[in-house]
Design an enzyme around this catalytic site. Structure first.
Site, PDB file in Angstrom:
ATOM      1  N   HIS A  11      31.361  -8.560  38.679  1.00 31.41           N
ATOM      2  CA  HIS A  11      30.799  -7.218  38.526  1.00 31.41           C
ATOM      3  C   HIS A  11      29.938  -7.126  37.272  1.00 31.41           C
ATOM      4  O   HIS A  11      30.169  -7.830  36.292  1.00 31.41           O
ATOM      5  CB  HIS A  11      31.921  -6.181  38.413  1.00 31.41           C
ATOM      6  CG  HIS A  11      32.375  -5.634  39.732  1.00 31.41           C
ATOM      7  ND1 HIS A  11      32.321  -4.306  40.044  1.00 31.41           N
ATOM      8  CD2 HIS A  11      32.881  -6.249  40.825  1.00 31.41           C
ATOM      9  CE1 HIS A  11      32.784  -4.116  41.266  1.00 31.41           C
ATOM     10  NE2 HIS A  11      33.141  -5.286  41.757  1.00 31.41           N
ATOM     11  N   GLU A  56      26.991  -4.102  46.024  1.00 30.60           N
ATOM     12  CA  GLU A  56      27.043  -2.656  45.853  1.00 30.60           C
ATOM     13  C   GLU A  56      25.975  -2.227  44.858  1.00 30.60           C
ATOM     14  O   GLU A  56      25.673  -2.939  43.893  1.00 30.60           O
ATOM     15  CB  GLU A  56      28.422  -2.213  45.312  1.00 30.60           C
ATOM     16  CG  GLU A  56      29.606  -2.657  46.125  1.00 30.60           C
ATOM     17  CD  GLU A  56      30.187  -3.988  45.652  1.00 30.60           C
ATOM     18  OE1 GLU A  56      29.816  -4.445  44.538  1.00 30.60           O
ATOM     19  OE2 GLU A  56      30.988  -4.572  46.395  1.00 30.60           O
TER      20      GLU A  56
END
Length: 324
Positions: free
Chosen positions: A38, A106
């Protein structure tokens, strides 16, 4: 036989703590590691997001467990040529025990350079092309590539493992499961859905490995565990495509106000009852996954590893017989 691993959360912990958890996982009897990739955490309460490739280098020096990224998005924030180099180095560091897990990503992580966040169909097309490019670079030749989405000129990776890095593809619906079957060396998900695995296998996946991960919150009481899980991971229970399109941790915090503590308690095994944890793990075993990874939510890591080593993992030492 099912292999049970531990899921290291880069959203929730800093690099040194992740390395400590990896050592605890190996000592407790877990057989492999997942690690998230991330740029942002999902919310401010989680509070971390170290660069995964640095952490993998440290893991390779303290544990012999194989490592899989769960998952890297090799399309927007990081060009697939750079991911190819990072994955090759990680595989060398891990003595071949590294798998590149990839997915369509995402907006939370991928929009940070100001790039347009494309619709799902385009993202899957980008992912397919990026896997093709990564594999070309992992063959060790000089590559010039002019595709629909990416361009590479005169690129060559010199530090390579003895065998090509396996690339597993993440999927949560039939379209991505079909893509995983067509282009992946394995399959990844977080859903205990045998039909999803069947779609992967019938689309070309055959008997290739299927991995899945899920979360628990071992705590002194169920109430304490649910409170911790609700504070740190309410985003797990948002519906639809919100996880793919919301752009910042602040937006996830706002949307997560709709998630109640009761919702989390019903979905996540919380508290000190080993049977709840065993039942959750068995869902993934029975669905047909070859590898299952569990993540302990919150700071109570040492108690989790001690409890799972004593009360959960021994129940799955012959996990093939656990399948219904």
């Amino acid at each position: 036989m099912v292999s049970i691993g531990y899921f290291l959360s880069c959203e929730e912990f800093g690099p040194r703590e992740l390395v400590r958890q990896a050592r605890l996982a190996e000592d407790a009897g877990f057989e492999r590691l997942w690690i998230s990739d991330h740029f942002h955490p999902w919310n401010g309460q989680q509070g971390h997001s170290p660069f995964v490739w640095s952490v993998i280098g440290a893991l390779s020096e303290v544990t012999s467990l194989p490592v899989t990224t769960a998952v890297t998005c090799p399309t927007v924030r990081m060009h697939p040529a750079i991911v190819a180099q990072a994955a090759a180095t990680a595989a060398v560091q891990c003595r071949g025990g590294f798998t590149l897990g990839v997915g369509s990503g995402e907006a939370l992580n991928e929009h940070v350079l100001g790039d347009h966040w494309p619709p799902a169909g385009v993202r899957l097309s980008m992912l397919e092309e990026s896997v093709e490019l990564i594999r070309a670079l992992h063959r060790g030749d000089e590559v010039s590539y002019h595709g629909e989405h990416y361009t590479v000129e005169n690129a060559r990776i010199y530090t390579l493992p003895e065998q090509p890095v396996p690339i597993y593809v993440s999927a949560f619906g039939p379209k991505s499961a079909k893509l995983a079957g067509r282009i992946g060396d394995g399959f990844m998900s977080t859903i205990p859905d045998s039909e999803l695995i069947s779609t992967f296998r019938e689309s070309g996946g055959g008997d290739l490995p299927a991995q899945a991960g899920f979360k628990v919150c071992w705590a002194d009481t169920e109430i304490e565990g649910a409170r911790t899980a609700h504070r740190l991971w309410p985003n797990e229970h948002l519906p639809g495509e919100l996880a793919q399109v919301l752009p910042t941790p602040r937006h996830f915090e706002q949307a997560s106000e709709l998630v109640t503590e009761d919702t989390v308690r019903e979905a996540v095994p919380c508290g000190p009852d080993p049977e709840k944890h065993v039942a959750a793990l068995r869902k993934y075993v029975d669905a047909g996954y070859d590898e299952v990874y569990v993540q302990q939510i919150g700071p109570n890591q040492d108690a989790f590893f001690k409890a799972w080593a004593a009360h959960v993992l021994p129940r799955f030492e012959h996990a093939g017989s656990e399948r219904s």
